[in-house]
Design an enzyme around this catalytic site. Structure first.
Site, PDB file in Angstrom:
ATOM      1  N   ASP A  75       1.370  -7.775   2.311  1.00 14.59           N
ATOM      2  CA  ASP A  75       1.302  -6.447   2.106  1.00 14.59           C
ATOM      3  C   ASP A  75       2.745  -5.961   1.846  1.00 14.59           C
ATOM      4  O   ASP A  75       3.525  -5.475   2.610  1.00 14.59           O
ATOM      5  CB  ASP A  75       0.557  -5.643   3.227  1.00 14.59           C
ATOM      6  CG  ASP A  75       0.449  -4.015   2.649  1.00 14.59           C
ATOM      7  OD1 ASP A  75       1.005  -3.608   1.745  1.00 14.59           O
ATOM      8  OD2 ASP A  75      -0.279  -3.613   3.580  1.00 14.59           O
ATOM      9  N   SER A 114       3.983   1.983   8.593  1.00 18.26           N
ATOM     10  CA  SER A 114       3.758   1.092   7.295  1.00 18.26           C
ATOM     11  C   SER A 114       5.013   0.942   6.787  1.00 18.26           C
ATOM     12  O   SER A 114       5.649   1.856   6.239  1.00 18.26           O
ATOM     13  CB  SER A 114       2.768   1.711   6.460  1.00 18.26           C
ATOM     14  OG  SER A 114       1.257   1.656   7.005  1.00 18.26           O
ATOM     15  N   HIS A 145       1.038  -1.404  -0.032  1.00 21.23           N
ATOM     16  CA  HIS A 145      -0.064  -0.090  -0.121  1.00 21.23           C
ATOM     17  C   HIS A 145       0.925   1.407  -0.175  1.00 21.23           C
ATOM     18  O   HIS A 145       0.483   2.369  -0.364  1.00 21.23           O
ATOM     19  CB  HIS A 145      -1.042  -0.075   1.132  1.00 21.23           C
ATOM     20  CG  HIS A 145      -0.387   0.223   2.524  1.00 21.23           C
ATOM     21  ND1 HIS A 145      -0.209  -0.837   3.353  1.00 21.23           N
ATOM     22  CD2 HIS A 145      -0.164   1.313   3.176  1.00 21.23           C
ATOM     23  CE1 HIS A 145       0.208  -0.200   4.453  1.00 21.23           C
ATOM     24  NE2 HIS A 145       0.238   0.930   4.462  1.00 21.23           N
TER      25      HIS A 145
END
Length: 716
Positions: free
Chosen positions: A220, A651, A84
């Site tokens: 991810d 992240s 992402h």
């Protein structure tokens, strides 16, 4: 007295004792945290983590694009981050004919790696405490006005005298509400190329349904590579550039982790408000969050319907939908988490204890006694404008017509302030941005979003906060539906190609046309009124609260000397530590700390945009062809939980084991863990990571890109 103190410390136990909690500056670990970290199982030293004289873990960590974290995992500048985080870059290379989002991408060699305009990574060269220089000449008697002048002058002097090496830049940021300042010497690299990414059916597996949830089964991750000039210095993209030779790259451990093992997260967390007063926490979680959540409920329902109905819309709006949904769930989890652990009541207990300790020191009463009452009073005074601010900010964020109107408003201000020629010089950059913006724009979808959000403005916002112009436009049109239809039908801002052509052909005329454009005018007038009657009063109150919050932070550090305080996240490099461990959910269910590929297949729904899977992955699972990445029991790990304190910006952060070796990739938190931005609680706060073995399995066995694994340093 000793008995009273003992009772007080027990009373404050949840507030004071949260081993592993916090987001710590790496240069301070040796003095503040090393002993505790090693008692929890860490086998390396603080200097192995942060050292300016020798290569250390911090030299392998990058701020990815200014919004995520990444880590260097080979001696050829290979960078690992989340899918992402790389999503926009992957999307920019995707089309219906060559859909990298759907099919994935693995560069067969370095020549096939794809450049990404505007993408960069930043390394931290060193960190210095510059508090004495920035706060020179400032004491408790310095007025707030004088303080601002002194700090500005001191910062100017600091920047002028600070010694920087070739390619280095300086960032100075306040900590602890402005009670302390640290300087970050950075080096930025702007040639960052896409190397690999799994299909979105893996990289976004579970999409919105599983976002912030556990158990999780998302792969991810994505891969990029940093390139430099031939001499190793930062350089813009060029065919002459070479792969970076980093000071340090992370070793990768294939042995996995056991529950209870030490875990370390390194990264660039964005923002937390860990030391809010109880009144401010309550306003945020019980008043403002529900407004934002409700507005995004409406917006996401429109986007979800449009994406399910049209494959091209699904591609065009994938990134936007994910961006909107991310904070929608985050706010929900934050409010529910604080409620579940009775966080507001606990914060009030802490404030009661603060007042008790303050009462024992009459000499301090005059300086600190009014801090909390004043903060509470200003918080209440701010609430009405804070609510309207939330409604309008959601309209500006979710409706693309409003977003682009805001961007063009700032550009037209340049023409008004500096003349048309100054605007003309910016036109190529504006046009380049607009081409990217309009590449996936759908005016009909945007209009449907406007039709569900704008009525909320007129029904929920107090009448005195509503723009006169906006109300008149509804009256003139005869109905809300007609007014919104007119805005979209008659505005250049919903017709990207024509607007771009006008800008390129005749910038001066474009200025006049835009100023009279109905869509631009509506958004402009609504926001001008909002700035005057909502934003300005909100900011005035916030400015009055800032010095009080700084004083309150100092008071906490003064009156709770037994507690180690970590600074709120502010986008700078931090370390958090904890353990790989599951948790007991609010429903009483014990959640295991790891998930496996079997669980991925259990969720599989053929053709579903959230839970579909590539045929190749299904085949590998059926044949149990996991290579060297399976556990001793023959299972393939997918995701793992830890009790590390993380937030947005973490992240892509590396999950490291007790020896500082890469074992996972941070990408999310559990639902109620989002409350850690205001109230970290180690009993339920968990961060979610992709197990590195799943990452390598997908690169090697599914992607057929074993050459990328070969350049990594693996520990087996």
């Amino acid at each position: 007295m000793r008995k009273i103190l003992l009772v007080s410390l027990i009373f404050l136990l949840p507030f004071l004792l949260s081993a592993g909690g916090g987001m710590w500056l790496p240069l301070l670990l040796e003095n503040l945290n090393e002993e505790e970290m090693q008692s929890m199982g860490m086998k390396i030293s603080a200097r192995d983590i942060y050292d300016i004289n020798n290569g250390s873990l911090k030299d392998a960590i990058v701020h990815f694009g200014g919004f995520c974290t990444g880590e260097v995992i080979s001696d050829q500048g290979l960078v690992l981050t989340n899918h992402h985080c790389g999503y926009s870059a992957i999307q920019s290379h995707s089309s219906l004919e060559d859909n990298l989002l759907e099919n994935g991408f693995w560069a067969k060699d370095k020549a096939a790696e794809r450049p990404n305009a505007g993408l960069f990574v930043t390394f931290i060269e060193r960190i210095e405490d510059v508090s004495s220089k920035v706060l020179k000449g400032i004491d408790e008697d310095t007025s707030e006005k004088e303080r601002k002048v002194e700090v500005a002058a001191n910062l100017k002097e600091l920047r002028e005298k600070f010694k920087l090496g070739k390619g280095e830049e300086l960032i100075v940021k306040p900590f602890y509400g402005g009670n302390q300042y640290f300087a970050f010497v950075t080096k930025k690299y702007t040639d960052v190329r896409l190397v690999g990414a799994p299909p979105s059916s893996i990289g976004k597996y579970g999409a919105d349904t599983d976002n912030w949830e556990w158990p999780r089964h998302t792969g991810d991750f994505s891969l990029f590579r940093i390139y430099t000039a031939p001499d190793g210095s930062p350089a813009d993209y060029s065919s002459e550039n070479i792969p970076m030779k980093p000071k340090k790259h992370l070793e990768i451990n294939l042995n996995g982790v056991k529950e209870g093992d030490f875990s370390l997260i390194f990264g660039f967390p964005g923002s937390t408000d860990q030391y809010l007063a109880a009144s401010a926490m309550q306003q945020r979680t019980e008043v403002i969050n529900p407004i934002r959540i409700g507005m995004r409920d409406l917006s996401l329902a429109v986007l979800d319907s449009a994406m399910r109905a049209n494959p091209q819309t699904k591609i065009d709006y994938a990134s936007k939908q994910a961006r909107i949904a991310n904070y929608w769930k985050k706010w929900r989890g934050e409010s529910e988490g604080v409620k579940a652990v009775d966080g507001i009541a606990e914060r009030r207990k802490m404030e009661t204890e603060f007042n008790r300790r303050l009462a024992q020191k009459p000499a301090e009463q005059s300086y600190y006694g009014s801090v909390l009452p004043e903060l509470d009073k200003l918080t209440q005074k701010q609430e009405e404008v804070a609510k309207t601010r939330a409604y309008v900010s959601e309209i500006n964020y979710n409706i693309d017509l409003f977003r682009i109107a805001g961007i063009m408003r700032r550009q037209l201000a340049i023409a008004d302030n500096n003349g048309v020629e100054a605007f003309k010089k910016r036109v190529p950059g504006i046009v380049n941005y607009l081409k990217g913006f309009y590449a996936g724009y759908n005016a009909e979808v945007d209009k449907r979003v406007a039709e569900v959000l704008i009525p909320e403005y007129f029904s929920k916002v107090p009448e005195q906060h509503q723009a006169f112009y906006a109300k008149d436009q509804v009256d003139f049109a005869g109905s809300m539906h007609t007014m919104i239809g007119d805005l979209f039908d008659r505005s250049y801002l919903t017709k990207g190609d024509r607007f771009i052509q006008l800008l390129e052909r005749d910038p001066e005329t474009a200025i006049d046309v835009l100023k009279g454009d109905p869509g631009y005018q509506f958004a402009n007038q609504l926001n001008r009124h909002n700035e005057k009657h909502v934003i300005n009063p909100y900011n005035e109150i916030a400015e009055r609260m800032a010095p009080l919050q700084r004083k309150y932070m100092k008071a906490l550090m003064t009156f709770f000397p037994e507690k180690r305080f970590y600074p709120d996240a502010n986008g700078t490099m931090r370390v958090s530590y904890g353990k790989f461990e599951g948790f007991k959910g609010l429903d009483g269910k014990n959640e295991h700390y790891m998930t496996y590929l079997d669980g991925v297949l259990k969720k599989y729904v053929p053709g579903d945009y959230e839970f579909d899977l590539p045929a190749g992955l299904i085949k590998l699972h059926q044949e149990k062809d996991y290579g060297r990445y399976a556990t001793k029991e023959g299972k393939l790990p997918v995701c793992v939980l830890g009790s590390n304190h993380t937030t947005g910006g973490n992240s892509g952060s590396p999950a490291l084991n007790d020896r500082g070796q890469l074992v996972g990739l941070n990408f999310d938190r559990t639902w109620q863990s989002t409350m850690s931005d205001v109230n970290y609680d180690p009993s339920i706060c968990r961060n979610i990571m992709v197990d590195i073995r799943y990452v390598l399995f997908l690169i090697d066995k599914l992607g057929g890109a074993g050459h990328l694994v070969d350049e990594m340093t693996l520990i087996e």
